[in-house]
Each structure stands twice: as C-alpha cells, then as structure tokens.
Design an enzyme around this catalytic site. Structure first.
Site, PDB file in Angstrom:
ATOM      1  N   HIS A  72      -6.094   9.759 -12.407  1.00  0.00           N
ATOM      2  CA  HIS A  72      -6.516   8.516 -13.063  1.00  0.00           C
ATOM      3  C   HIS A  72      -8.019   8.338 -12.905  1.00  0.00           C
ATOM      4  O   HIS A  72      -8.521   8.249 -11.785  1.00  0.00           O
ATOM      5  CB  HIS A  72      -5.832   7.306 -12.423  1.00  0.00           C
ATOM      6  CG  HIS A  72      -4.390   7.179 -12.767  1.00  0.00           C
ATOM      7  ND1 HIS A  72      -3.615   6.119 -12.370  1.00  0.00           N
ATOM      8  CD2 HIS A  72      -3.577   7.988 -13.487  1.00  0.00           C
ATOM      9  CE1 HIS A  72      -2.390   6.277 -12.838  1.00  0.00           C
ATOM     10  NE2 HIS A  72      -2.335   7.413 -13.508  1.00  0.00           N
ATOM     11  N   TYR A 200      -3.491  -4.074 -11.438  1.00  0.00           N
ATOM     12  CA  TYR A 200      -3.403  -5.032 -10.333  1.00  0.00           C
ATOM     13  C   TYR A 200      -3.546  -6.429 -10.925  1.00  0.00           C
ATOM     14  O   TYR A 200      -4.559  -6.698 -11.588  1.00  0.00           O
ATOM     15  CB  TYR A 200      -4.552  -4.813  -9.342  1.00  0.00           C
ATOM     16  CG  TYR A 200      -4.403  -3.572  -8.471  1.00  0.00           C
ATOM     17  CD1 TYR A 200      -3.846  -3.669  -7.205  1.00  0.00           C
ATOM     18  CD2 TYR A 200      -4.827  -2.325  -8.930  1.00  0.00           C
ATOM     19  CE1 TYR A 200      -3.714  -2.554  -6.395  1.00  0.00           C
ATOM     20  CE2 TYR A 200      -4.694  -1.193  -8.120  1.00  0.00           C
ATOM     21  CZ  TYR A 200      -4.139  -1.314  -6.858  1.00  0.00           C
ATOM     22  OH  TYR A 200      -4.002  -0.202  -6.067  1.00  0.00           O
ATOM     23  N   PRO A 292      -0.922  -2.524   1.777  1.00  0.00           N
ATOM     24  CA  PRO A 292      -0.936  -1.433   0.789  1.00  0.00           C
ATOM     25  C   PRO A 292      -1.822  -1.677  -0.438  1.00  0.00           C
ATOM     26  O   PRO A 292      -1.976  -0.776  -1.257  1.00  0.00           O
ATOM     27  CB  PRO A 292       0.536  -1.293   0.389  1.00  0.00           C
ATOM     28  CG  PRO A 292       1.160  -2.598   0.739  1.00  0.00           C
ATOM     29  CD  PRO A 292       0.392  -3.169   1.868  1.00  0.00           C
ATOM     30  N   LYS A 296      -4.541   2.787   1.001  1.00  0.00           N
ATOM     31  CA  LYS A 296      -5.343   3.562   1.954  1.00  0.00           C
ATOM     32  C   LYS A 296      -4.543   4.231   3.078  1.00  0.00           C
ATOM     33  O   LYS A 296      -5.053   5.132   3.747  1.00  0.00           O
ATOM     34  CB  LYS A 296      -6.381   2.641   2.618  1.00  0.00           C
ATOM     35  CG  LYS A 296      -7.454   2.162   1.691  1.00  0.00           C
ATOM     36  CD  LYS A 296      -8.430   3.281   1.376  1.00  0.00           C
ATOM     37  CE  LYS A 296      -9.244   3.004   0.155  1.00  0.00           C
ATOM     38  NZ  LYS A 296      -9.239   4.032  -0.854  1.00  0.00           N
ATOM     39  N   TYR A 384     -12.254   2.435  -3.488  1.00  0.00           N
ATOM     40  CA  TYR A 384     -10.914   2.764  -3.979  1.00  0.00           C
ATOM     41  C   TYR A 384     -10.706   4.285  -4.059  1.00  0.00           C
ATOM     42  O   TYR A 384      -9.659   4.787  -3.657  1.00  0.00           O
ATOM     43  CB  TYR A 384     -10.700   2.120  -5.350  1.00  0.00           C
ATOM     44  CG  TYR A 384      -9.260   2.097  -5.785  1.00  0.00           C
ATOM     45  CD1 TYR A 384      -8.351   1.226  -5.193  1.00  0.00           C
ATOM     46  CD2 TYR A 384      -8.789   2.951  -6.773  1.00  0.00           C
ATOM     47  CE1 TYR A 384      -7.017   1.201  -5.579  1.00  0.00           C
ATOM     48  CE2 TYR A 384      -7.458   2.932  -7.164  1.00  0.00           C
ATOM     49  CZ  TYR A 384      -6.582   2.058  -6.564  1.00  0.00           C
ATOM     50  OH  TYR A 384      -5.257   2.043  -6.944  1.00  0.00           O
TER      51      TYR A 384
HETATM   52  C1  LIG Z   1       6.126   0.388   1.102  1.00  0.00           C
HETATM   53  C2  LIG Z   1       4.906   1.192   1.483  1.00  0.00           C
HETATM   54  C3  LIG Z   1       3.972   1.531   0.499  1.00  0.00           C
HETATM   55  C4  LIG Z   1       2.831   2.263   0.830  1.00  0.00           C
HETATM   56  N1  LIG Z   1       1.935   2.597  -0.161  1.00  0.00           N
HETATM   57  C5  LIG Z   1       0.853   3.349   0.156  1.00  0.00           C
HETATM   58  C6  LIG Z   1      -0.064   3.796  -0.867  1.00  0.00           C
HETATM   59  O1  LIG Z   1       0.083   3.518  -2.053  1.00  0.00           O
HETATM   60  N2  LIG Z   1      -1.103   4.584  -0.495  1.00  0.00           N
HETATM   61  C7  LIG Z   1      -1.289   4.949   0.814  1.00  0.00           C
HETATM   62  O2  LIG Z   1      -2.255   5.677   1.111  1.00  0.00           O
HETATM   63  N3  LIG Z   1      -0.444   4.536   1.794  1.00  0.00           N
HETATM   64  C8  LIG Z   1       0.629   3.756   1.504  1.00  0.00           C
HETATM   65  N4  LIG Z   1       1.518   3.392   2.482  1.00  0.00           N
HETATM   66  C9  LIG Z   1       1.244   3.776   3.865  1.00  0.00           C
HETATM   67  C10 LIG Z   1       1.641   5.203   4.179  1.00  0.00           C
HETATM   68  O3  LIG Z   1       2.967   5.440   3.819  1.00  0.00           O
HETATM   69  C11 LIG Z   1       1.436   5.435   5.684  1.00  0.00           C
HETATM   70  O4  LIG Z   1       0.149   4.988   6.033  1.00  0.00           O
HETATM   71  C12 LIG Z   1       1.589   6.903   6.061  1.00  0.00           C
HETATM   72  O5  LIG Z   1       2.940   7.294   6.001  1.00  0.00           O
HETATM   73  C13 LIG Z   1       1.047   7.143   7.467  1.00  0.00           C
HETATM   74  O6  LIG Z   1       1.324   8.444   7.881  1.00  0.00           O
HETATM   75  P1  LIG Z   1       1.519   8.775   9.414  1.00  0.00           P
HETATM   76  O7  LIG Z   1       1.835  10.222   9.479  1.00  0.00           O
HETATM   77  O8  LIG Z   1       0.388   8.246  10.190  1.00  0.00           O
HETATM   78  O9  LIG Z   1       2.778   7.896   9.874  1.00  0.00           O
HETATM   79  P2  LIG Z   1       4.285   7.962   9.408  1.00  0.00           P
HETATM   80  O10 LIG Z   1       4.402   8.328   7.985  1.00  0.00           O
HETATM   81  O11 LIG Z   1       4.908   6.698   9.876  1.00  0.00           O
HETATM   82  O12 LIG Z   1       4.879   9.192  10.241  1.00  0.00           O
HETATM   83  C14 LIG Z   1       5.129   9.109  11.618  1.00  0.00           C
HETATM   84  C15 LIG Z   1       6.255  10.055  11.981  1.00  0.00           C
HETATM   85  O13 LIG Z   1       6.477   9.992  13.387  1.00  0.00           O
HETATM   86  C16 LIG Z   1       7.855   9.962  13.646  1.00  0.00           C
HETATM   87  N5  LIG Z   1       8.087   9.322  14.940  1.00  0.00           N
HETATM   88  C17 LIG Z   1       8.075   7.994  15.232  1.00  0.00           C
HETATM   89  N6  LIG Z   1       8.321   7.805  16.522  1.00  0.00           N
HETATM   90  C18 LIG Z   1       8.492   9.014  17.081  1.00  0.00           C
HETATM   91  C19 LIG Z   1       8.778   9.455  18.387  1.00  0.00           C
HETATM   92  N7  LIG Z   1       8.974   8.580  19.385  1.00  0.00           N
HETATM   93  N8  LIG Z   1       8.869  10.775  18.617  1.00  0.00           N
HETATM   94  C20 LIG Z   1       8.682  11.671  17.602  1.00  0.00           C
HETATM   95  N9  LIG Z   1       8.428  11.310  16.326  1.00  0.00           N
HETATM   96  C21 LIG Z   1       8.336   9.997  16.075  1.00  0.00           C
HETATM   97  C22 LIG Z   1       8.429   9.183  12.476  1.00  0.00           C
HETATM   98  O14 LIG Z   1       9.820   9.467  12.286  1.00  0.00           O
HETATM   99  C23 LIG Z   1       7.566   9.675  11.324  1.00  0.00           C
HETATM  100  O15 LIG Z   1       8.125  10.798  10.680  1.00  0.00           O
HETATM  101  C24 LIG Z   1       2.639   2.665   2.179  1.00  0.00           C
HETATM  102  C25 LIG Z   1       3.591   2.334   3.167  1.00  0.00           C
HETATM  103  C26 LIG Z   1       4.705   1.601   2.842  1.00  0.00           C
HETATM  104  C27 LIG Z   1       5.715   1.258   3.929  1.00  0.00           C
END
Ligand SMILES: Cc1cc2nc3c(=O)[nH]c(=O)nc-3n(C[C@H](O)[C@H](O)[C@H](O)COP(=O)(O)OP(=O)(O)OC[C@H]3O[C@@H](n4cnc5c(N)ncnc54)[C@H](O)[C@@H]3O)c2cc1C
Length: 390
Positions: A72, A200, A292, A296, A384
């Site tokens: 986009h 938006y 969200p 980011k 953005y």
């Molecule tokens: C509804 C929604 C919409 C979103 N939209 C956007 C968007 O449009 N753009 C964007 O950039 N971000 C968006 N996000 C945010 C994005 O999904 C997260 O920021 C991203 O998943 C972060 O990645 P992470 O690997 O840090 O954490 P997570 O994806 O939470 O991964 C962490 C992992 O650790 C595991 N874990 C947890 N505890 C333990 C433990 N004790 N031992 C071992 N493993 C464990 C979990 O099972 C998980 O698999 C959105 C989030 C939500 C909920």
C-alpha cells in the site's frame, strides 16, 4: 543441553531472532509453551512496515510475502464521513505491506524446519535461572520430564503474559502503563475489502477501521465499550455500525458477509524498563505493548530483535560487549517513539469518556490540519511506514 542463546517464546520476536542468529552462525534454541498450530492460528497483526519486509527478505523468508502481500502506497482518513488520502510513498519513499501475522508465522516456522532450527513446542513450567550470573539456564517440563538448557544469554521473547519480564527484580524494573477505557471489536469475513487501502475513521459514534488480509478477506474494527460481549454484536449490527462510522462514501465499498471471527481486544500502552538485566534481554511484547491503532506491535518486536541479533553478533565475532550493553537504551529509544505515535494516533481518532464538544472540535481541527498540511502528513507517514533503526 547447551546452546549460546536460549530464546523464550516462538512468536514473531522469538522466531525472527532465531533466524537472524542462525544466519550469523550463532547457536540458539527456542522454547515455546504452546503448539505450532496454536501460535500460527492467532489472528493478530496485519500491517508490516517497510523495514520488517526488507528484513524478512534479507532472511530469505519473503517469497510468499512478495507474491501475496498487498503493498500500500497510501492510507485514508475519514472524518465524519469525509475521506482523504495520505500518499505515504510520495511523502517518504516507503510503503507498508498488508500480510497477516498468521502468514508471517507460517513462513517463519516453515523456514525454521527447512533450516533445522531448534524449536521446542509445548514446553510447560518454563523457568529462567541465574540470569545475573555468567551461567544462566532455562528449565521446563515436557511429557512429564524436566529439561534443562544451559546458555550464555537468554532472550525473553515470551509476550506480555510471559515469565521473562517478571525475572527482573522489582527494584530494577520500572513499568509505565495506560489502559484505554474502550476496546476494539474486530471481525474477519471472506468478502473483498471496502477499498484498496486502509480507512481509519473518526466519527461521532467512535473509531472504525476498514482493513484487510487479502483481496478476498476483510478485517474490520469498531471501537466499543470494554464490557460489551460478542453476543451483543450480531453480524447485521456490526455491518450497520461500521458503515455508519465510515460514512456513505467509504461505506459504498463495504461488502457484507458472514463474520467467521469476532473478538474484543483491550487497548494498552505499556513499557517496561530496562530491557536488559544481567544475561536476560527482553524483546517485543514482553517489554512493551502499543494500542493497535498505529500497527506497530509486530514491527517493534522485529526491530527489537534486529538490534539484539546485531549485539549478539558483535559479542561473538569481536568479543565486544559494547552492543549488548547498549541494547536496552537503543531499543527503548525506538520503542518510545512508536509508543508516542500509537498513543497520539489513538487520541486523534477515538472517542474518550472525556471527549466533550471542545475536545471533539480540537480533534477535527487537527485532522483538518493534517488534511491540508504536507508537513503534518509527512510526520504521520514517516511514523506509519516505520522509523529507521537508530
Ligand atoms: C487483536 C490484535 C491486533 C494486532 N494488530 C497489529 C497490527 O496490525 N500490526 C502490528 O504490528 N501488531 C499488531 N498486534 C500486535 C502483535 O500481534 C504483537 O505485538 C506481536 O505478536 C508481538 O510479538 P512477540 O513475539 O513479541 O509476542 P507474542 O506474539 O505474544 O509471542 C510470544 C510467544 O511466547 C509464548 N510464551 C508465553 N509465555 C511463555 C512461557 N512462559 N514460556 C514459553 N513461551 C511462552 C507465547 O505462547 C507466544 O507464542 C496486534 C495484536 C492483537 C492482539
């Protein structure tokens, strides 16, 4: 078992870090408490910054993304039904790509399998030990058997509800938090999107977002009270509400259809400082959460681990601790800018309990300013599409 880096969590942060370390010739093991299917099935992010796409490309993990992702060049804002476009590409030279987190995870896991990366799924009772010594280790239970992994460093990539952040002592850890007084009701439907690019909407009745996952799958959100229940939002009510908030011009493109996923997510701004304690390094949602609105979260997780992998690379290649010592401050400088943008964009587009007639006029004045100011549009677009890694 022994490795150089133990990675807790196989979300985007953990898996991108595993690939980056593999490419740098650094040994790592990922320990994840859920199954691959569970992690891959979570419906979450959908907007990738240019820097995230470029990094996945460099890792050789972007073939499908390049084919199926939707690039986009711009995004749209609707103010009480009137739509205007911000040409991000013209203003910044960069664009964003719509590609669901589920697809990103599939590519990361398929790539991990093909490259023989070590990922332990369904690890129960994960615990971190001796993080303030030179010999940290991680334990967990699998099939009733206790496992132990000795390592040089631990990367806490286990999300907001993980165990890693809590291992930083209370006297050292400082947390900053705002929980917003509303949620996002999100809907997925297999219907073509309302428009080619995101819309938006700031409307008298609250925020709305028309987004998508592909040319055939739409993702819509409306701001709703936090205590609303899904049952209160049958499909017909949701479609009527989104059309109302987008306004007649944008609503003309909305194709209605059965929603196959519907959920209400709370919104939060959260940062935990520092992002390093002893031999433990936090990355992604384990250290920070953004509402969200600015899309980011996933992108910040990726930029954190890009910096962390660089620091580990420097440590092993040059025996220099400069990179790992600088990691927390360097990552936090970018995190706070993304927090600021997400907080600002949320404030600009949502109705708050305290939004009275004065605040409403101020919101509209700011949106009007953005509409007619190239400088204001550039500031929005720059944030953005994603700020560079400092
Ligand atoms: C509804 C929604 C919409 C979103 N939209 C956007 C968007 O449009 N753009 C964007 O950039 N971000 C968006 N996000 C945010 C994005 O999904 C997260 O920021 C991203 O998943 C972060 O990645 P992470 O690997 O840090 O954490 P997570 O994806 O939470 O991964 C962490 C992992 O650790 C595991 N874990 C947890 N505890 C333990 C433990 N004790 N031992 C071992 N493993 C464990 C979990 O099972 C998980 O698999 C959105 C989030 C939500 C909920």
């Amino acid at each position: 078992m022994r490795t150089q880096i133990a990675i807790i969590g196989a979300g985007p942060a953990g898996m991108v870090l595993a690939h980056l370390l593999h490419r740098a010739g650094i040994d790592a093991v990922v320990v994840e408490r859920r199954s691959r299917d569970y992690v891959e099935g979570r419906v979450r992010a959908g907007v990738l910054e240019q820097g995230t796409v470029d990094l996945l490309d460099r890792l050789g993990l972007a073939d499908r993304l390049r084919r199926e992702g939707l690039a986009h060049a711009g995004t749209n804002l609707a103010v009480d039904g009137e739509v205007f476009r911000i040409d991000m590409q013209a203003l910044t030279g960069s664009c964003i790509t719509v590609y669901g987190q589920q697809e990103v995870m599939r590519d990361l896991f398929d790539g991990a399998e093909a490259r023989g990366l070590s990922v332990v799924f369904e690890a129960g009772d994960v615990e971190l030990h001796d993080i303030d010594t030179d010999r940290p280790f991680v334990t967990w239970r699998r099939d009733g058997v206790e496992q132990r992994l000795d390592c040089d460093f631990i990367a806490g990539c286990d999300g907001f509800h993980g165990v890693s952040r809590g291992c930083i002592p209370d006297g050292v850890r400082r947390e900053f938090e705002r929980v917003y007084p509303f949620g996002w009701l999100g809907v997925l439907a297999d219907v073509p999107p309302a428009a080619h690019e995101l819309i938006y909407a700031n409307h008298e009745r609250g925020f709305a977002l028309a987004s998508m996952r592909s040319a055939q799958r739409s993702r819509y959100y409306v701001q709703c009270p936090l205590d609303d229940r899904i049952e209160e939002w049958p499909d017909a009510r949701f479609w009527d509400e989104i059309c109302l908030r987008l306004g007649p011009q944008a609503a003309a493109g909305v194709v209605r259809g059965p929603a196959f996923e519907k959920s209400i997510a709370p919104l939060r701004s959260f940062v935990s400082e520092p992002m390093r304690h002893g031999r433990l390094f936090l990355a992604g949602d384990a250290a920070h959460i953004v509402p969200p609105t600015g899309a980011k979260g996933l992108n910040l997780a990726v930029s954190d681990v890009a910096m962390l992998a660089e620091a580990f690379g420097e440590f092993y290649a040059e025996r220099s601790a400069a990179g790992i010592d600088a990691y927390s401050a360097r990552a936090l400088a970018r995190v706070w800018k993304a927090e600021r943008f997400s907080w600002w964009f949320t404030g600009l587009t949502h109705r708050f309990p305290e939004t009275g007639p004065l605040e409403r006029r101020l919101q509209r004045a700011e949106l009007d300013y953005i509409r007619f100011s190239r400088a204001a549009q550039t500031a929005l677009a720059e944030n953005y599409v994603g700020l560079p890694l400092a």
